[in-house]
Write an enzyme that holds these catalytic residues in place. Structure first.
Site, PDB file in Angstrom:
ATOM      1  CG  ASP A   1      -2.035   0.922   1.228  1.00 11.48           C
ATOM      2  OD1 ASP A   1      -2.231   1.591   0.201  1.00 11.48           O
ATOM      3  OD2 ASP A   1      -2.752   1.003   2.245  1.00 11.48           O
TER       4      ASP A   1
ATOM      5  CG  ASP B   1      -7.766   4.739   0.900  1.00 12.45           C
ATOM      6  OD1 ASP B   1      -7.647   3.501   0.762  1.00 12.45           O
ATOM      7  OD2 ASP B   1      -6.916   5.440   1.449  1.00 12.45           O
TER       8      ASP B   1
END
Ligand SMILES: *[C@@H]1O[C@H](CO)[C@@H](O)[C@H](O)[C@H]1NC(C)=O
Ligand SMILES: *[C@@H]1O[C@H](CO)[C@@H](O)[C@H](O)[C@H]1NC(C)=O
Ligand SMILES: *[C@@H]1O[C@H](CO)[C@@H](O)[C@H](O)[C@H]1NC(C)=O
Length: 962
Positions: free
Chosen positions: A564, A640
């Site tokens: 990530d 996100d």
């Protein structure tokens, strides 16, 4: 650090009420000097022309110089014919001050050459032929490249004259300094100067007017004049500073100063697609699938950034960048790949009929006055490195692009199952109870994920000793029944002298440097952090070595990885990322390589996983950041997102954009990462996610827990049914991913990939196909009672997958959408393999028998394929797999084994459903003469053959006596 944590806490607390990205954190084109400069380039007569005297060619390539009549700057053009109707167009400076960066890591190897023939040459143009039907014409003055498929003009480069290649130069103030120094030491400027310094100083001179390209050529002092001027000036006398466009040599955004030591280096050109009214690709943007006009707003931006709560339907950059575009016209498809890892923009504008360029096009193509898409591409640095693919079908273009940048290798079967993630599963007891929860509630899942909180103070490759004291035991518990664990490993390394990884990086000089050559420090989850320079092969080797089981404690071969924050995300950096003047391996600036950083992290991780299993097991890594070529290293997700209906809806266009741009293993967080979905939204999201390639539920730290059983009975039931449905289709998914590796065609497809001439589908992004057999139309609005589904194909039947109700194509039909399910259909004429026994995880299904769903077309025919292997090893690459071809024709269904390597399996076929039979047969016999039992249902026109007990490894057939 205290302050930073405070900000983090406030920000996290605000999540619940936040609705939109803080746009102020990200630049608009107007706040970006090179974007403004490139965008200001006026169409019209391009100053660039070909210098025919410099023409040179080989059997597969042509080199020629291109000169600007305005600045006399010279560029080297190279055209190279590649295999499979692909033309490589490369434009670089002749004698650059500093070598420009060439993105090579995006390519999966050296592209295969083909032959390039000069068929005609005059003082106006050079005609070329390449790869079968490809033709190209280079126009000399102004310089332009027209590419034809047969007789049709399909791509034109620099037709609008927007080519703008900013030359490297020495800053004027610096030049005067240099001149003064030279004058002082040598006494005069002349040929007595040391050769190198002299040419270094003079190199920029003829080109210095490039910055003010709108000026008349004569407004710039000629070389001789400047030399004379320098000679006569007293060394101490400061020359009058000429006015320079702001942003050429330094640029400020908020409190961040980009020092730009090499000055303006951007490159740009226009690319038009005659005949094409639709263009697709250039992920990642949260926008429609068919790309929009950008004239009245910002261009689409490609600059990998960590965008907090991204906004929808706008061209802002997101986490990944694939500078690939497909253009679709009624009769054909072309693709272009702009291989540049620097910040890039793409402007899209439909030609207005009657414009100069449009009539030029019409003149050339001889067509009507059709509007078409014109694009304008520009990057902050690097070269113009353009690959042109002429199709002509969409599947041809994805294959052509796939052979350049690679395909996604077949994943392990578990990776196609359901993934359960949350920031965070708090401790090993939490992991234990969530795992048990799935068993208790009879919901299948394959992978449990651990986010950043599992580490010891955000030091990756470690465990929090209090929350996870027995990681290995936890892993063994979790994986004993065939499940897997994924742990997050991010590329921001905590600057902590007791952290081995940090120490190794410091000792070995592994970190990215700031502009002054010191180790760059930024803020991220651990607080002060530095970033390994993944462009250094030694760094990637070291990173890879840390995944060895004896190095990464608490892991086993059943533990996989999540990379990530690899844009990279830097909380206190400009636009939440690394400053562009940071320095990488090889002396390149971060500016040159930015969009590729994330991909290089994943390359190291993949290799680590391969090494730890001695190259036996297929790796699995999920990455947030990506570039062209990332598909070779695994899966990506759309970052996100937010728990709202719009974000559920945008997943389809975003995943389609990724799929057609070479990245097929992609998904969106089910449920939405930020905020709490209501039960209807969550239900609809699971129903959609179960029919999208990468299927993972994920949620933010401050959201309510959302394991499926925490909701009311109906919600729990529908979510469970959706996940189970996903598992029944795993054999089909697996076959599609195998076929992707062979053909580059993505499992999730826009309708036009299968129906390339159906104009109705060209801007469709509320439904899609899985393979060529399954049509999916997710429900993405609250309270929806019915949706309008478009059924493509001529004389084609589509069967609803459970009731087998049949719909005739082409056309729209209204389909009721009660909360229990979303509209999914199987095309008549196909055979889809399934496994219908419910298990806890995909690994427990390996020996289960297959069900074949045969849906007949109007001629009573159907075809399908099935791919089988061990589901995890790399043996399939040596041929250890079975492929079946299934065919139904003339009331006989037969299976042919088309490959049977060293792979053996007990799998059999225990159910065959044949749909679309208007009446029952009198009897059914197989190829051995055995009479088979069946059931026929006149309402659904479906016949079910139970327990035919065929082995997948044998050839067999059944005949329906009508
Ligand atoms: C063509 O290429 C050859 C070999 O690289 C070189 O020697 C020659 O000078 C080139 N000619 C021109 C006109 O650039
Ligand atoms: C492993 O499973 C056993 C049996 O269910 C349980 O008692 C133990 O706490 C588990 N260990 C961990 C670390 O989860
Ligand atoms: C299925 O076939 C296998 C051999 O292929 C045989 O051993 C077995 O008895 C069969 N089962 C049934 C139920 O017919």
């Amino acid at each position: 650090m205290g302050n930073w944590l405070l900000i983090l806490t406030i920000c996290a607390a605000a999540v619940q009420s936040c609705v939109a990205v803080d746009r102020g954190n990200f630049k608009t084109c107007d706040q970006n000097a090179f974007c403004k400069r490139q965008r200001a380039t006026q169409p019209g007569n391009s100053p660039w022309e070909i210098l025919l005297d410099s023409l040179n060619s080989t059997i597969s390539s042509l080199q020629v110089q291109v000169i600007s009549s305005r600045s006399q700057a010279r560029l080297q053009l190279q055209l190279i014919a590649l295999a499979d109707s692909t033309l490589h167009f490369e434009l670089d400076e002749v004698n650059p001050i500093k070598l420009r960066y060439r993105a090579q890591e995006s390519l999966s190897g050296s592209p295969q050459l083909s032959s390039l023939k000069i068929t005609e040459q005059s003082s106006d143009s050079i005609s070329l032929s390449f790869g079968g039907t490809g033709k190209a014409i280079l126009l000399v003055k102004p310089f332009r490249l027209d590419v034809y498929d047969g007789d049709q003009l399909v791509i034109s480069v620099n037709a609008r004259g927007l080519l703008n290649f900013e030359h490297q130069r020495v800053r004027k103030s610096k030049l005067w300094e240099a001149m003064s120094t030279v004058a002082q030491t040598v006494g005069s400027v002349g040929s007595s100067l040391p050769g190198k310094a002299y040419s270094w100083v003079l190199q920029w001179l003829p080109w210095s007017s490039e910055a003010g390209r709108n000026e008349e050529p004569s407004s710039e002092p000629a070389e001789e004049e400047m030399k004379a001027e320098a000679e006569t000036k007293h060394p101490d006398e400061k020359p009058v500073e000429e006015e320079e466009e702001p942003g050429l040599w330094e640029e400020t955004f908020k409190s961040h100063v980009d020092s730009k030591p090499y000055g303006p280096t951007s490159v740009g050109v226009d690319i038009s697609f005659p005949g094409s009214r639709h263009v697709y690709g250039i992920p990642e943007h949260a926008d429609t699938f068919a790309l929009k006009q950008t004239k009245n707003g910002d261009p689409y931006r490609l600059y990998n950034t960590d965008v907090f709560e991204y906004e929808l339907y706008n061209p802002m950059a997101l986490y990944g960048a694939v500078p690939f575009m497909m253009a679709k016209r009624q009769q054909g498809t072309v693709g272009i790949f702009w291989n540049n890892a620097a910040e890039t923009y793409v402007d899209i504008e439909e030609s207005s009929s009657g414009s100069v360029v449009s009539s030029l096009m019409n003149l050339v193509s001889g067509g009507g006055n059709e509007p078409h898409q014109q694009t304008h591409w520009f990057s902050e640095s690097g070269i113009i490195d353009l690959y042109i693919m002429i199709g002509p079908t969409p599947k041809d273009v994805v294959r052509q692009y796939g052979s350049l940048t690679g395909k996604t290798p077949l994943p392990q079967r578990f990776a196609l199952g359901y993934h359960q993630c949350r920031w965070n599963y708090n401790d090993q007891e939490d992991v234990h109870s969530v795992n048990k929860g799935f068993d208790l509630h009879d919901i299948p899942y394959d992978v449990l994920w651990l986010d950043i909180e599992h580490t010891d103070n955000k030091k990756y490759f470690t465990w929090d000793p209090v929350k996870f004291p027995d990681p290995l035991e936890m892993v063994h518990n979790l994986t004993a029944n065939g499940r897997k664990l994924v742990t997050i490993v991010d590329p921001h390394m905590k600057r902590d002298s007791s952290y081995f990884f940090h120490e190794h990086c410091e000792q070995n000089d592994f970190y990215v440097k700031d502009k002054s050559g010191k180790i760059y420090e930024g803020w991220c989850w651990p607080g002060s952090a530095s970033y390994p320079d993944f462009f250094n092969p030694a760094v990637r080797d070291y990173w890879a070595s840390r995944f060895a089981l004896d190095k990464y404690e608490g892991t086993s071969l059943d533990v996989y990885t999540w990379n990530d924050m690899n844009e990279p995300s830097v909380f206190n950096g400009p636009e939440v990322t690394m400053p562009k003047d940071c320095l990488h391996y090889g002396g390149y600036e971060h500016r040159d390589v930015h969009n590729m950083y994330g991909m290089m992290v994943v390359e190291g991780t993949i290799r680590g996983q391969l090494m730890r299993s001695d190259y036996k097991l297929r790796p699995f890594v999920l990455s947030r950041s990506f570039f062209a070529g990332s598909q070779r290293f695994g899966a990506v997700w759309t970052g996100d997102n937010i728990a709202d209906w719009e974000h559920l809806a945008i997943a389809v266009p975003m995943l389609l954009s990724l799929s057609v741009s070479g990245i097929p293993f992609c998904g969106a967080d089910v449920g939405g990462f930020f905020n709490n979905p209501n039960t209807e939204l969550l239900t609809r999201w699971y129903q959609a996610g179960a029919f999208q390639p990468f299927f993972r539920g994920h949620a933010h730290l401050h959201t309510k827990r959302r394991e499926p059983w925490l909701f009311d009975e109906q919600t729990n039931k529908i979510i469970k049914a959706s996940i189970k449905k996903r598992y029944t289709y795993l054999p089909y998914w697996y076959t599609l991913f195998y076929e992707h590796e062979k053909t580059a065609v993505p499992p999730m497809r826009p309708l036009w990939m299968e129906y390339p001439q159906d104009g109705e589908t060209f801007s469709m992004d509320n439904q899609y196909l899985l393979g060529d057999s399954i049509l999916v139309h997710p429900v993405v609005r609250s309270g929806e009672q019915e949706v309008s589904v478009y059924f493509p194909g001529v004389d084609t039947l589509w069967y609803e997958i459970e009731t087998f109700r049949v719909y005739e194509a082409p056309g729209y039909q209204t389909i009721p959408v009660a909360i229990e399910k979303i509209p999914i259909f199987q095309r008549g004429g196909t055979i889809v393999p399934k496994k219908e026994r419910a298990r806890r995880a995909s690994s427990l299904m390996t020996k289960d028998p297959y069900t074949f769903i045969v849906t007949l077309d109007k001629q009573g025919k159907a075809q399908g394929r099935l791919y089988i292997d061990d589901g995890q090893s790399l043996e399939y690459q040596k041929g250890s797999y079975i492929t079946l071809e299934l065919n139904m024709e003339g009331h006989t269904l037969s299976s042919k084994v088309t490959n049977q390597g060293a792979f053996e399996t007990p799998e059999s076929i225990d159910k065959i459903v044949i749909v679309g039979l208007s009446r029952a047969p009198s009897s059914i016999v197989d190829n051995t003469g055995r009479i088979l039992e069946y059931r026929y249902d006149a309402t659904s026109q479906a016949l079910v053959l139970r327990k035919p007990n065929f082995s997948v490894s044998n050839e067999w057939s059944v005949n329906l006596k009508m």
